[in-house]
Design a protein around this motif. Structure first.
Motif, PDB file in Angstrom:
ATOM      1  N   ASN A  80      -3.029  16.078  10.772  1.00 21.46           N
ATOM      2  CA  ASN A  80      -3.838  14.879  10.580  1.00 21.46           C
ATOM      3  C   ASN A  80      -4.413  14.365  11.894  1.00 21.46           C
ATOM      4  O   ASN A  80      -5.545  13.868  11.927  1.00 21.46           O
ATOM      5  N   MET A  81      -3.652  14.494  12.964  1.00 22.66           N
ATOM      6  CA  MET A  81      -4.164  14.059  14.258  1.00 22.66           C
ATOM      7  C   MET A  81      -5.324  14.934  14.730  1.00 22.66           C
ATOM      8  O   MET A  81      -6.227  14.463  15.430  1.00 22.66           O
ATOM      9  N   VAL A  82      -5.329  16.201  14.360  1.00 21.37           N
ATOM     10  CA  VAL A  82      -6.418  17.113  14.752  1.00 21.37           C
ATOM     11  C   VAL A  82      -7.622  16.939  13.845  1.00 21.37           C
ATOM     12  O   VAL A  82      -8.773  16.861  14.301  1.00 21.37           O
ATOM     13  N   ILE A  83      -7.388  16.841  12.519  1.00 22.13           N
ATOM     14  CA  ILE A  83      -8.496  16.807  11.563  1.00 22.13           C
ATOM     15  C   ILE A  83      -9.185  15.444  11.538  1.00 22.13           C
ATOM     16  O   ILE A  83     -10.384  15.353  11.232  1.00 22.13           O
ATOM     17  N   LEU A  84      -8.454  14.373  11.875  1.00 22.97           N
ATOM     18  CA  LEU A  84      -9.020  13.030  11.777  1.00 22.97           C
ATOM     19  C   LEU A  84     -10.241  12.838  12.685  1.00 22.97           C
ATOM     20  O   LEU A  84     -11.304  12.392  12.211  1.00 22.97           O
ATOM     21  N   LEU A 124       0.848  -1.189   0.000  1.00 19.36           N
ATOM     22  CA  LEU A 124       0.000   0.000   0.000  1.00 19.36           C
ATOM     23  C   LEU A 124       0.881   1.235   0.000  1.00 19.36           C
ATOM     24  O   LEU A 124       1.815   1.333   0.796  1.00 19.36           O
ATOM     25  N   ASN A 125       0.601   2.162  -0.914  1.00 17.99           N
ATOM     26  CA  ASN A 125       1.257   3.465  -0.861  1.00 17.99           C
ATOM     27  C   ASN A 125       0.191   4.546  -0.776  1.00 17.99           C
ATOM     28  O   ASN A 125      -1.008   4.257  -0.816  1.00 17.99           O
ATOM     29  N   MET A 126       0.623   5.785  -0.679  1.00 24.63           N
ATOM     30  CA  MET A 126      -0.348   6.851  -0.486  1.00 24.63           C
ATOM     31  C   MET A 126      -1.221   7.042  -1.713  1.00 24.63           C
ATOM     32  O   MET A 126      -2.314   7.597  -1.619  1.00 24.63           O
ATOM     33  N   THR A 183      -7.465  13.640   5.485  1.00 29.67           N
ATOM     34  CA  THR A 183      -6.272  13.009   6.052  1.00 29.67           C
ATOM     35  C   THR A 183      -5.322  12.482   4.985  1.00 29.67           C
ATOM     36  O   THR A 183      -4.398  11.726   5.306  1.00 29.67           O
ATOM     37  N   CYS A 184      -5.537  12.855   3.741  1.00 34.07           N
ATOM     38  CA  CYS A 184      -4.618  12.428   2.688  1.00 34.07           C
ATOM     39  C   CYS A 184      -3.202  12.880   3.041  1.00 34.07           C
ATOM     40  O   CYS A 184      -2.989  14.043   3.409  1.00 34.07           O
ATOM     41  N   PHE A 219       0.896   5.129   7.078  1.00 33.90           N
ATOM     42  CA  PHE A 219      -0.176   6.088   7.339  1.00 33.90           C
ATOM     43  C   PHE A 219      -1.349   5.835   6.396  1.00 33.90           C
ATOM     44  O   PHE A 219      -2.515   5.911   6.796  1.00 33.90           O
ATOM     45  N   SER A 220      -1.069   5.537   5.130  1.00 34.65           N
ATOM     46  CA  SER A 220      -2.124   5.267   4.150  1.00 34.65           C
ATOM     47  C   SER A 220      -2.949   4.062   4.558  1.00 34.65           C
ATOM     48  O   SER A 220      -4.183   4.063   4.460  1.00 34.65           O
TER      49      SER A 220
END
Length: 797
Positions: free
Chosen positions: A757-761, A243-245, A461-462, A427-428
């Motif tokens: 990403n930690m805030v928006i997720l 898996l990649n982004m 979160t991309c 992360f992806s």
């Protein structure tokens, strides 16, 4: 000390060389700079000195007259590789060495444009290339190259290899995708603003649908063409079981676009065409920065082919015939005259001479060659004719191997980029899992909102900012490195530069310039210093040995020189004015006599005798680089320990070390001894090793960070992590400064990307972030990363 008006190097010859520039005699450091500056003035181009922002290149290493004959470039079989013919007009691209600023390009253009037969001249100071068109019936290419050389620049036809051609094609395609995505994003955003006003004021359904359909059409080429690289990358990733982004990126782009199309057709629901376009544009922008980082991190060395001559003198039945070098075959015997460049890897079958292998070893002192010795393409025969048998051609030659290895090394990613890629992959996978769970949970809570909330999670979160965090900073740092003349070759440069605790210098060609000059002259007879130097210059006349070149300024034609006899590695004996004059080593000029100077010498000396009587000894100086003191002091200020490791066993090593303030000195070391020293030092600190010769290759490979000088051998450069072009040692200090800033910027970018990403997720998962807000947040996050990286370009050095 007075500086040369042309190249800004120190003038050590007093007022011996001057040029009248704008009514004032200006000092020149050598006859080369004097000749070039005089040619500029004679051409009426004195404005060059007003316009230039950088000094010209030092001209002490001007190619000898024998090597300045460019007639080989006029052969049809040679021109077919690089000259384009259209009627009577020929055109080609020239690679020009020595361009330092825009004024150099102006100078070359204005020197060539008035020349009869030249129809067009365009010089690019950035790429250091010139596009020249000419009428071959009026002027030949060799004449054009000679005109350029007279104003201080060395030119050769530029040939693009197949890999570079493909790279240019790929770059054009990529820029088309990026440009299309940017254009579409601007158009779609205009309609999106109109649609957004519907949240605050009433908007008629027919206008809303009109804006949606137009947005759909503008977004279509972005999704179907511009985003193709992400789809193909995602498919390759899935087929390989990884898996990649790009997997999450592809899902987000296609899902958002398809869902928006359905909403447009049905006339209800929300559309996010602007999010799709903006999302794709910023992702492509990130790939553009990454691509630029790779290109800027590797300065093209594909033009090293010009080290190998285009023609050779093939021997058949005792007669020498000039042919194109590419027509040679294994086993051919070729004649290499004094001053000529060897056309292929070969072995000596007749004659003995000395060969300048500076392009291999970085050492200007010629190497003696005898029967069965190996010689290499691109090296220069110095003293006597050689007949050699060709043993390797084309891609089997040492030069080709060097080019291949350099290209392989230049394609390596920075180590920090590999870490970011690995983090993005994990992360992806995490985001895809969270998105799937979010969809299932919301499907049971509110089926109508499940898809849009899941889409918000994917978009918000991309890992776009995460992917941009490293390449943008590396691109900016690499751009600074390029301006400084610092070329990173291998991975991990930024990390290695920041951890260096000990620096080890080689001496010859690293701390010193590698160009010999005359120092003290000690007289033991009735002759004056001027007479001794004049006799030495007459004896050395016609030789291309670095010692002979040092005497060249003292030559006059009043002496009658006969019966010149070269003794390779020892000296020269000649009959001058009915007297036997001998110059060379002490034992050679005075065999059987007691040595004049048994003590350790601070520099190299040559001795002169007349009729077997010693009359003088002459000091040969190899000057310190002008920024050696500044470099050493700056490294000391940074608490970095310093050592010298040299193969020279004379007292000159200690002398230089004391002069520049380095106390830890190791002389007379073999390549294995240097490596052993570095291994010992590595037990206490990370070690950076400076070297420039083939004998430095093992220790360069063994050091934590290896640095090769631009004038050093190609093999040393291949073993090195970093190359300093322009031979300025102080650029190493600048590189450490830039690397520390770049690493700090990268850490800030990564921290921001993860923090965002930690805030928006959580907000996206709980349905508090609409997809268009998620796209805007992702875009702003990416812009912050890019803007933070661009701060590197404001560094003042």
């Amino acid at each position: 000390m007075t500086s040369c008006f042309h190249c800004n190097e120190p003038v050590t010859t007093g007022e011996q060389y001057t040029t009248l520039i704008q009514g004032q005699q200006q000092p020149m450091c050598c006859p080369g700079c004097q000749a070039v500056s005089q040619a500029i003035m004679d051409a009426g181009l004195s404005s060059y000195y007003q316009f230039r922002s950088e000094p010209g290149q030092r001209q002490t290493a001007l190619v000898p007259e024998q090597l300045s004959q460019y007639s080989a470039y006029d052969l049809p079989e040679v021109q077919q590789d690089f000259v384009h013919k259209q009627g009577d007009i020929d055109s080609t691209s020239l690679s020009i060495d020595g361009i330092t600023c825009a004024a150099c390009a102006w100078l070359i253009e204005h020197k060539l444009k008035p020349v009869a037969g030249i129809t067009n001249v365009l010089v690019n100071s950035t790429t250091q290339r010139a596009l020249v068109s000419w009428d071959s019936h009026i002027i030949q290419l060799s004449e054009i190259l000679q005109i350029i050389s007279k104003v201080g620049y060395q030119a050769a036809p530029y040939q693009v290899d197949e890999q570079e051609k493909q790279s240019k094609v790929d770059s054009r395609k990529f820029l088309l995708r990026l440009g299309l995505a940017g254009f579409a994003t601007m158009q779609v955003m205009m309609f999106a603003l109109a649609l957004y006003t519907g949240y605050f004021t009433s908007l008629d359904v027919e206008f809303r649908d009109y804006f949606r359909w137009v947005s759909l059409m503008f977004a279509a080429p972005v999704v179907l063409y511009s985003a193709q690289p992400f789809y193909f990358s995602a498919i390759r990733s899935l087929l390989s079981g990884k898996l990649n982004m790009d997997v999450s990126v592809s899902i987000a782009i296609l899902s958002a676009y398809v869902a928006s199309c359905v909403a447009t057709i049905q006339g209800n629901g929300e559309v996010y065409f602007e999010s799709v376009s903006m999302f794709t544009f910023f992702l492509l922008l990130g790939r553009y920065f990454e691509q630029s980082a790779r290109q800027k991190a590797s300065v093209s060395s594909s033009n090293l082919h010009k080290l190998v001559p285009l023609t050779a003198h093939l021997l058949r039945n005792g007669d020498a015939t000039e042919i194109a070098a590419k027509q040679l075959t294994i086993g051919d015997i070729i004649l290499v005259k004094p001053g000529e460049v060897i056309a292929a890897d070969a072995e000596v079958v007749l004659g003995q001479s000395s060969v300048n292998e500076a392009m291999l070893t970085g050492e200007q002192m010629p190497i003696s060659k005898h029967l069965a010795d190996k010689v290499y393409a691109g090296t220069i025969n110095i003293e006597q004719p050689l007949q050699v048998r060709v043993t390797a051609l084309g891609q089997d030659q040492l030069v080709a191997e060097i080019i291949r290895l350099q290209e392989l090394a230049s394609n390596n990613k920075p180590a920090i980029a590999l870490v970011a890629d690995r983090l993005a992959r994990y992360f992806s996978a995490t985001i895809l899992s969270i998105a799937a769970i979010t969809y299932l949970v919301w499907l049971s809570i509110s089926p109508d909102d499940a898809f849009w909330i899941t889409l918000s999670v994917l978009v918000a979160t991309c890992p776009c900012a995460l992917a941009l965090a490293t390449p943008t900073a590396v691109t900016c740092a690499s751009a600074i490195f390029t301006k400084l003349g610092v070329i990173p070759i291998k991975t991990g440069i930024f990390e290695k530069l920041t951890k260096i605790g000990h620096v080890v210098f080689d001496k010859t060609g690293t701390l010193t310039c590698g160009y010999l000059s005359i120092g003290e002259v000690q007289i033991f007879g009735q002759y004056s210093s001027e007479q001794v130097l004049s006799l030495a210059a007459a004896t050395e006349q016609g030789s291309l040995h670095p010692i002979a070149l040092a005497f060249k300024p003292f030559y006059d034609n009043k002496h009658i020189v006969e019966h010149v006899d070269h003794h390779i590695g020892l000296g020269i004996r000649a009959c001058i004015n009915q007297q036997q004059v001998c110059i060379g080593t002490e034992l050679f000029v005075t065999p059987g006599c007691n040595r004049v100077s048994p003590q350790a010498l601070e520099s190299q000396w040559v001795f002169l005798s007349i009729d077997n009587k010693l009359v003088a000894k002459i000091e040969m100086l190899d000057q310190l680089r002008v920024d050696s003191f500044a470099t050493v002091n700056a490294l000391k200020a940074a608490n970095i320990k310093l050592s010298i490791a040299s193969g020279d066993s004379s007292g000159h090593v200690e002398f230089l070390a004391n002069k520049i303030g380095i106390s830890d000195v190791h002389s007379g070391l073999s390549p294995q001894g240097k490596l052993a020293l570095v291994n010992r030092l590595q037990q206490k600190a990370n070690v950076a090793m400076f070297g420039d010769g083939i004998n430095d290759a093992p220790v360069l490979a063994g050091a934590n960070l290896s640095v090769a000088m631009g004038s050093g051998s190609a093999i040393a450069k291949n073993s090195a992590d970093l190359i300093l072009l322009g031979d300025h040692l102080s650029r190493f200090n600048d590189a450490i400064y830039v690397a520390k800033h770049a690493q700090r910027i990268i850490h800030q970018n990564l921290l921001w990307a993860f923090a965002y990403n930690m805030v928006i997720l959580p907000l996206a998962v709980t349905g508090h972030v609409a997809p268009y807000i998620a796209a805007i947040g992702m875009s702003v996050s990416s812009l912050i990363v890019v803007s933070n990286s661009l701060r590197l370009l404001r560094i003042k050095l």
